[in-house]
Design a protein around this motif. Structure first.
Motif, short mmCIF file in Angstrom:
data_model
loop_
_atom_site.label_atom_id
_atom_site.label_comp_id
_atom_site.label_asym_id
_atom_site.label_seq_id
_atom_site.Cartn_x
_atom_site.Cartn_y
_atom_site.Cartn_z
N PRO A 163 0.80 -1.23 0.00
CA PRO A 163 0.00 0.00 0.00
C PRO A 163 0.83 1.27 0.00
O PRO A 163 0.32 2.33 -0.33
CB PRO A 163 -0.81 -0.13 1.31
CG PRO A 163 -0.04 -1.07 2.16
CD PRO A 163 0.61 -2.03 1.21
N PHE A 164 2.13 1.18 0.39
CA PHE A 164 2.94 2.39 0.43
C PHE A 164 3.49 2.77 -0.93
O PHE A 164 4.06 3.83 -1.10
CB PHE A 164 4.11 2.22 1.41
CG PHE A 164 5.05 1.11 1.06
CD1 PHE A 164 5.99 1.25 0.04
CD2 PHE A 164 5.00 -0.09 1.75
CE1 PHE A 164 6.86 0.23 -0.28
CE2 PHE A 164 5.87 -1.12 1.44
CZ PHE A 164 6.80 -0.96 0.43
N ALA A 165 3.37 1.89 -1.93
CA ALA A 165 4.02 2.14 -3.22
C ALA A 165 3.18 3.07 -4.09
O ALA A 165 1.96 2.98 -4.14
CB ALA A 165 4.24 0.81 -3.95
N ALA B 77 -4.04 -8.40 -11.74
CA ALA B 77 -5.40 -8.55 -11.23
C ALA B 77 -5.40 -8.67 -9.70
O ALA B 77 -6.30 -8.17 -9.03
CB ALA B 77 -6.05 -9.78 -11.86
N GLY B 78 -4.37 -9.35 -9.16
CA GLY B 78 -4.27 -9.47 -7.71
C GLY B 78 -4.03 -8.14 -7.04
O GLY B 78 -4.62 -7.83 -5.99
N TYR B 79 -3.16 -7.31 -7.62
CA TYR B 79 -2.91 -5.99 -7.06
C TYR B 79 -4.19 -5.14 -7.07
O TYR B 79 -4.49 -4.44 -6.11
CB TYR B 79 -1.82 -5.27 -7.86
CG TYR B 79 -0.44 -5.85 -7.69
CD1 TYR B 79 0.14 -5.94 -6.44
CD2 TYR B 79 0.28 -6.30 -8.79
CE1 TYR B 79 1.41 -6.47 -6.28
CE2 TYR B 79 1.55 -6.83 -8.64
CZ TYR B 79 2.11 -6.91 -7.39
OH TYR B 79 3.37 -7.44 -7.24
N HIS C 104 -6.48 -5.98 -4.35
CA HIS C 104 -6.04 -5.48 -3.06
C HIS C 104 -6.22 -3.96 -2.95
O HIS C 104 -5.82 -3.36 -1.96
CB HIS C 104 -4.56 -5.82 -2.82
CG HIS C 104 -4.35 -7.22 -2.36
ND1 HIS C 104 -4.29 -8.29 -3.23
CD2 HIS C 104 -4.21 -7.74 -1.10
CE1 HIS C 104 -4.10 -9.40 -2.53
NE2 HIS C 104 -4.04 -9.10 -1.25
N GLY C 105 -6.79 -3.35 -3.99
CA GLY C 105 -7.07 -1.93 -3.92
C GLY C 105 -6.06 -1.01 -4.55
O GLY C 105 -6.17 0.21 -4.45
N VAL D 275 -0.18 0.33 -11.66
CA VAL D 275 0.38 -1.01 -11.84
C VAL D 275 0.94 -1.13 -13.25
O VAL D 275 0.20 -1.08 -14.23
CB VAL D 275 -0.68 -2.11 -11.60
CG1 VAL D 275 -0.04 -3.49 -11.70
CG2 VAL D 275 -1.35 -1.93 -10.25
N VAL D 276 2.24 -1.28 -13.36
CA VAL D 276 2.91 -1.34 -14.65
C VAL D 276 3.39 -2.78 -14.91
O VAL D 276 4.19 -3.31 -14.13
CB VAL D 276 4.13 -0.39 -14.69
CG1 VAL D 276 4.78 -0.42 -16.07
CG2 VAL D 276 3.71 1.03 -14.32
#
Length: 280
Positions: free
Chosen positions: A13-15, A27-29, A32-33, A39-40
């Motif tokens: 979550p900090f990224a 899809a998993g990321y 997780h919101g 997301v690259v």
């Protein structure tokens, strides 16, 4: 200053930017919101070493493994990759007995298999590093094998890439080791720690023999060892399944991650603060 999560770090979550191995992990990321534009897809730098593997490379890897672990390069080689999650999931308390059941299934299949198959247990790094006495861990795996009638066994925390290149069959307990085996074009039996419904990593389709539960291990391993045509079909189907998990298996993921980092730096300098890199 922008913060980047590498592909092996999971959803952080900090990224500000997440470098994802491929569509499946992306899809998993998102689940997780993580914001879609943060997301690259890059591939995973650790897996770059598997690109361009050919038969000559496999023979060289087999010779390296045989020499290092005192194995017979001409005998069938089965690699077992246990999982290790400690307390990271809600059902982690069930993982140790489940992983033990999988290992015992592998041993039972090997003890009954003709042809003198060899077994290498590739320890998970966390499993080895957190053991109170690593020598007890090694002796435990070897002792169980000896009692099951499997005499030709090695246990190691190293030689990951060479083992996967050299293997005739890889048995993984819901581990990235299984995906790496597919990147090497190896036949894979993947076993969930609990059940296919609870924690299956791969779908039950071509490219991997995905089991429904640990209790199915012995039968599946015996079947693959006895059926050369089945092993060949699994190996041939592996590349199609890889594309579901790896952005582009071209050996250039490191370059793409470096490019994301460089773009983060450029954007931050231009904006004078934090800046999210937009996914293409």
């Amino acid at each position: 200053r922008p913060r980047v999560a590498m592909p092996w770090q999971g959803a952080r979550p900090f990224a500000d930017v997440v470098c994802a191995p491929g569509a499946f992990s992306r899809a998993g990321y998102l689940a997780h919101g993580t914001a879609p534009d943060a997301v690259v897809p890059t591939g995973c730098p650790r897996w770059d070493e598997y690109a361009g593997l050919d038969e000559a490379g496999r023979r060289a890897a087999r010779a390296t493994v045989a020499r290092a672990l005192r194995l017979d390069p001409a005998a069938p080689l089965v690699v077992f990759g246990p999982s290790w999650t400690e307390r990271s999931t809600a059902n982690a308390s069930q993982h140790v007995p489940a992983a033990l059941a999988v290992y015992q299934g592998v041993l039972a299949a090997l003890s009954a298999a003709p042809g003198g198959a060899q077994l290498v247990v590739k320890l998970h790094p966390g499993e080895f590093m957190r053991a109170a006495r690593p020598e007890d861990l090694l002796e435990g795996y070897v002792g169980l094998a000896r009692r099951a009638g499997v005499a030709r066994i090695a246990v190691t925390a190293g030689y990951r890439a060479d083992l996967l290149r050299a293997a005739d069959l890889v048995v993984a307990v819901n581990s990235n080791l299984g995906l790496e085996a597919l990147l090497c074009g190896r036949a894979l039996v993947n076993v969930p720690l609990i059940s296919a419904e609870a924690d299956a990593l791969f779908p039950a389709d071509a490219g991997v023999l995905a089991l429904g539960a640990p209790a199915e291990t012995e039968t599946a391993v015996a079947r693959v060892l006895a059926d050369a045509a089945l092993r060949a079909r699994l190996e041939a189907a592996a590349p199609a399944l890889v594309r579901r998990y790896v952005h582009v298996p071209d050996g250039r993921a490191s370059e793409r991650v470096a490019g994301v980092v460089a773009e983060c730096v450029r954007a931050a300098r231009a904006a004078g603060g934090r800046q999210v890199v937009r996914a293409p």
